[in-house]
Design a protein around this motif. Structure first.
Motif, PDB file in Angstrom:
ATOM      1  N   LEU A  86      -0.559   5.869   4.996  1.00  0.00           N
ATOM      2  CA  LEU A  86      -0.466   6.158   3.483  1.00  0.00           C
ATOM      3  C   LEU A  86       0.298   4.926   2.722  1.00  0.00           C
ATOM      4  CD1 LEU A  86      -1.961   7.756   1.017  1.00  0.00           C
ATOM      5  CD2 LEU A  86       0.056   9.430   1.430  1.00  0.00           C
ATOM      6  N   SER A 120      -1.873   4.943  -6.012  1.00  0.00           N
ATOM      7  CA  SER A 120      -1.688   3.365  -6.432  1.00  0.00           C
ATOM      8  C   SER A 120      -1.566   3.165  -7.919  1.00  0.00           C
ATOM      9  CB  SER A 120      -2.691   2.537  -5.904  1.00  0.00           C
ATOM     10  OG  SER A 120      -2.614   1.264  -6.121  1.00  0.00           O
ATOM     11  N   SER A 124      -0.894   1.033   3.301  1.00  0.00           N
ATOM     12  CA  SER A 124      -1.952   0.932   2.574  1.00  0.00           C
ATOM     13  C   SER A 124      -1.616   0.590   1.085  1.00  0.00           C
ATOM     14  CB  SER A 124      -2.734   2.118   2.843  1.00  0.00           C
ATOM     15  OG  SER A 124      -2.760   3.001   1.996  1.00  0.00           O
ATOM     16  N   LEU A 125      -0.780   1.191   0.426  1.00  0.00           N
ATOM     17  CA  LEU A 125      -0.277   1.171  -0.997  1.00  0.00           C
ATOM     18  C   LEU A 125       0.422  -0.023  -1.274  1.00  0.00           C
ATOM     19  CD1 LEU A 125       0.601   4.826  -1.814  1.00  0.00           C
ATOM     20  CD2 LEU A 125      -1.436   3.865  -2.388  1.00  0.00           C
ATOM     21  N   GLU A 172     -12.947   9.521   3.163  1.00  0.00           N
ATOM     22  CA  GLU A 172     -12.640   9.635   1.821  1.00  0.00           C
ATOM     23  C   GLU A 172     -13.798  10.046   0.888  1.00  0.00           C
ATOM     24  OE1 GLU A 172      -8.352   7.507   1.174  1.00  0.00           O
ATOM     25  OE2 GLU A 172     -10.165   6.038   1.235  1.00  0.00           O
ATOM     26  N   ARG A 185      -5.460   7.941  -2.497  1.00  0.00           N
ATOM     27  CA  ARG A 185      -4.698   6.603  -2.458  1.00  0.00           C
ATOM     28  C   ARG A 185      -4.994   5.818  -3.633  1.00  0.00           C
ATOM     29  NH1 ARG A 185      -6.466   3.538   3.004  1.00  0.00           N
ATOM     30  NH2 ARG A 185      -8.455   4.422   2.542  1.00  0.00           N
ATOM     31  N   GLU A 186      -6.078   5.837  -4.266  1.00  0.00           N
ATOM     32  CA  GLU A 186      -6.212   5.138  -5.713  1.00  0.00           C
ATOM     33  C   GLU A 186      -5.448   5.617  -6.700  1.00  0.00           C
ATOM     34  OE1 GLU A 186     -10.602   5.257  -6.000  1.00  0.00           O
ATOM     35  OE2 GLU A 186     -10.906   3.534  -4.900  1.00  0.00           O
TER      36      GLU A 186
END
Length: 702
Positions: free
Chosen positions: A433, A632, A436-437, A308, A628-629
């Motif tokens: 995915l 989120s 992880s959130l 990433e 992902r950030e």
């Protein structure tokens, strides 16, 4: 090629390992003409410098087929005009179980094709105390016999020499006179086909309906001979098998000595008493699953972060040094973002398939199949259904093809209908995915990671759903036939680490290049649809925010983010997303997730690439860098709450667990069932099941 060599043998004799050893990377996969059964061919150099085409025929215990795959063996060996008809047969047998394997040898030998007998796994048989007198065996059989260990590359050169030196005329297994079993019918067939081979004629009586090279008229004439002479296939087959085993016993009596195997328990027996125990066996299996799914998260966290960070660095560098414009945006926010959504999941894919390869190589996966058979039979599935369902952990497409080994048509149909419910590797990136959130990365009891536990639960949900649906279909698709599950448990072995590494590499490469092509194509199309909109909508947004951008007292970065977000919502993809949003809003999804659901019908893992592209075009919060950030931090514009809440995440994973979102699976079900009826039924029931499971989960958890 100078000659054609066919590999024939029982399942679990190491025939495929020998094929790989002989051909190396010179292999290709196709189909036998007119039949949807895999045909593996390869090429090798012989000791005399000649080239040989090697054909790996499906494993079978005898020439009497129990499945479509097994019927291929006699179809190939019976037709001299077939492109796969061999000049030489290499009959591969397990040296530790010679008597059982020699039944197939005796049948194939009676067809009169030149043959070499390969005694495989001799290193293991010697460790078990089994000694084989090769000279006596050669004298009694009249063919070349070679001791090999395909796994350890022992005796392969000798085998190649034997193939080179094989006579064009093979010694038949003439001591078993099959003519006495049905003399009138056999002689009539010999006269009809102008053949002097009794056993070939007998097999034609047994299997003529499988032999595609006979014309319709010839089939009718053979059927007439069968009926006029009152030929009873099952009784004749049983009588022949008894005669052959009796004679084989007399041949092998002074050839094989097995004092060492007479112990009460071998090492494998002792392990099986624990690993296949009705209580401890399942407990150990669950523990192994814990370890695997925990490792997928625990071991892959650092590689994921590095990947990433690498793609984030490339994107920032591109925006910094490349000239602004459409091409730069397409490259960075479309192609690079899509690639990042693919490569970031390579560590998990590699780890999952490393464990699967180890379990298969050690022989443990066969024990899992054996244990699960008891459960499968109670819900109306054939015991052989376990094999494609376990294979479904990797991919539903080859697993559905593997259902061909199920003789009972209705059992096979139920297996095909439920196999896609088993979570395949394509769902893995989506699960990882979302988990992880919504799931914190904390350990339970200081050992098991909560995210790994959540992933294991999702895989178990798929298996349980498949079992329940199979139980329901047992009452819908009724069958009076009864099928039996017969399986040989291989001995335990140490995994071949080279093979494990090769599997990791191959599966990761397949994920990148096969799924990657689809995801990149979708990413480019999505970028175009997300970058342009109808009419003058984008111009109106620019005019709306122009005063704010001109005001130097305001934070222009934040304003540019608002512009990007508003343009995305008014783009073609935004309009499509908002159009379907009312249908998916009860599930907790916004329009962006809706777009992901649509694109992932091409390939489930395309959801990840879709999110990567949409959130790259959106701009997101200036303080976030990874997809992902950004996901989120995303907020639902209607509710003001985070988009990816626990309820939404569980709902989304359940939708992906049950939905038929894979064009390839639909296509293979159409091919295997030869019509659109079953694929359509499967698509409808899985979509309805996915929608209502996601709806109930969200409404209960929100």
């Amino acid at each position: 090629m100078d000659i054609k060599v066919a590999l024939v043998g029982n399942p679990n004799t190491g025939k495929s390992t020998l094929f790989n050893r002989l051909t190396g990377l010179n292999q290709k996969i196709g189909n036998f003409p007119g039949i949807t059964v895999d045909k593996k061919t390869g090429f090798m150099k012989l000791a005399n410098g000649k080239g040989a085409e090697v054909i790996d025929l499906p494993g079978t215990y005898s020439l009497y087929p129990k499945s479509a795959d097994e019927s291929i063996v006699f179809q190939v060996l019976a037709d001299a005009n077939n492109n796969s008809y061999p000049d030489v047969i290499v009959l591969v047998v397990d040296a530790s179980n010679l008597k059982r394997n020699m039944l197939l040898y005796s049948q194939v030998a009676d067809l009169g094709i030149p043959m070499v007998l390969a005694l495989n796994m001799v290193d293991l048989s010697e460790k078990q105390g089994i000694n084989i007198d090769l000279n006596k065996l050669v004298q009694k059989l009249g063919v070349q016999v070679v001791s090999i260990s395909a796994r350890n590359n022992i005796g392969i050169d000798k085998l190649k020499n034997a193939i080179s030196n094989t006579n064009k005329i093979a010694t038949q297994f003439q001591d078993v006179d099959v003519n006495i079993l049905a003399p009138a019918a056999i002689n009539a067939i010999k006269s009809k086909l102008n053949s002097d081979n009794d056993y070939y004629a007998l097999q034609v009586l047994h299997q003529h309906e499988y032999l595609k090279f006979f014309s319709e008229k010839e089939q009718e004439e053979i059927e007439e001979i069968e009926q006029s002479h009152q030929f009873e296939s099952s009784k004749t087959q049983a009588a022949e098998t008894i005669v052959r085993y009796k004679y084989l016993s007399s041949i092998l009596a002074d050839v094989v000595s097995d004092e060492g195997i007479a112990k009460k328990f071998t090492f494998s027996d002792k392990l099986d008493s624990i690993l296949t125990h009705k209580v401890w066996g399942f407990a150990i299996f669950i523990l192994i699953l814990f370890v695997i799914f925990n490792a997928i998260f625990a071991w892959s966290s650092y590689p994921m972060e590095w990947i990433e960070a690498g793609f984030g660095f490339v994107t920032d560098l591109g925006h910094q040094y490349l000239p602004e414009g459409m091409f730069t945006n397409l490259l960075l926010d479309g192609i690079i973002a899509g690639l990042g959504g693919i490569f970031v999941f390579i560590p998990q894919i590699a780890i999952l398939f490393a464990f699967i390869s180890i379990l298969e190589d050690t022989g443990y996966m066969s024990r899992v199949t054996f244990m699960m058979d008891k459960i499968m039979s109670k819900v109306g599935l054939n015991g052989k259904s376990v094999v494609p369902m376990i294979g479904g952990l990797a991919c539903a497409v080859p697993s559905i093809m593997a259902a061909r080994n199920i003789e009972n048509w209705k059992d096979r149909m139920i297996t095909i209908m439920v196999t896609p419910l088993v979570s395949c590797s394509a769902r893995l990136p989506v699960y990882i995915l979302i988990i992880s959130l919504i799931i914190p990365s904390e350990n339970i009891f200081g050992i098991f990671n909560m995210q790994g536990l959540a992933l294991m639960v999702m895989y178990l949900v798929g298996v349980i759903a498949a079992v329940l649906v199979a139980w329901i279909m047992k009452f819908i698709i009724k069958t009076k036939e009864r099928a039996y599950f017969i399986m040989e448990l291989p001995i335990y072995r140490m995994p071949r680490w080279k093979n494990v590494l090769y599997t990791m590499y191959e599966k990761s490469k397949t994920f990148v290049f096969e799924a990657g092509k689809v995801i990149i194509a979708i990413s480019i199309i999505l970028w175009v649809l997300a970058t342009f909109g109808p009419g003058s909508r984008f111009d109106q947004i620019d005019r709306k925010y122009a005063p704010a951008l001109a005001d130097t007292t305001k934070n222009t970065d934040h304003i540019r983010t608002l512009i990007a977000t508003e343009k995305l919502e008014n783009s073609y993809v935004g309009i499509l997303g908002h159009w379907i949003e009312p249908a998916i809003r009860p599930l907790g999804y916004d329009w962006k997730i809706g777009i992901g659901l649509i694109t992932s019908f091409a390939a489930r893992e395309a959801f990840v690439g879709t999110m990567a592209t949409i959130y790259s075009v959106d701009g997101g919060d200036e303080d976030t860098s990874t997809i992902r950030e950004r996901m989120s931090a995303s907020v639902n514009s209607r509710t003001g709450l985070p988009v990816y809440t626990f309820a939404t995440g569980i709902s989304l994973m359940l939708f992906y667990a049950f939905a038929m979102q894979c064009m390839s699976t639909v296509a293979i079900v159409y091919r295997e069932t030869k019509g659109w009826k079953w694929p359509v039924i499967q698509l409808v029931y899985m979509t309805v099941m996915a929608y209502f499971a996601a709806l109930i989960a969200y409404q209960l958890l929100k």
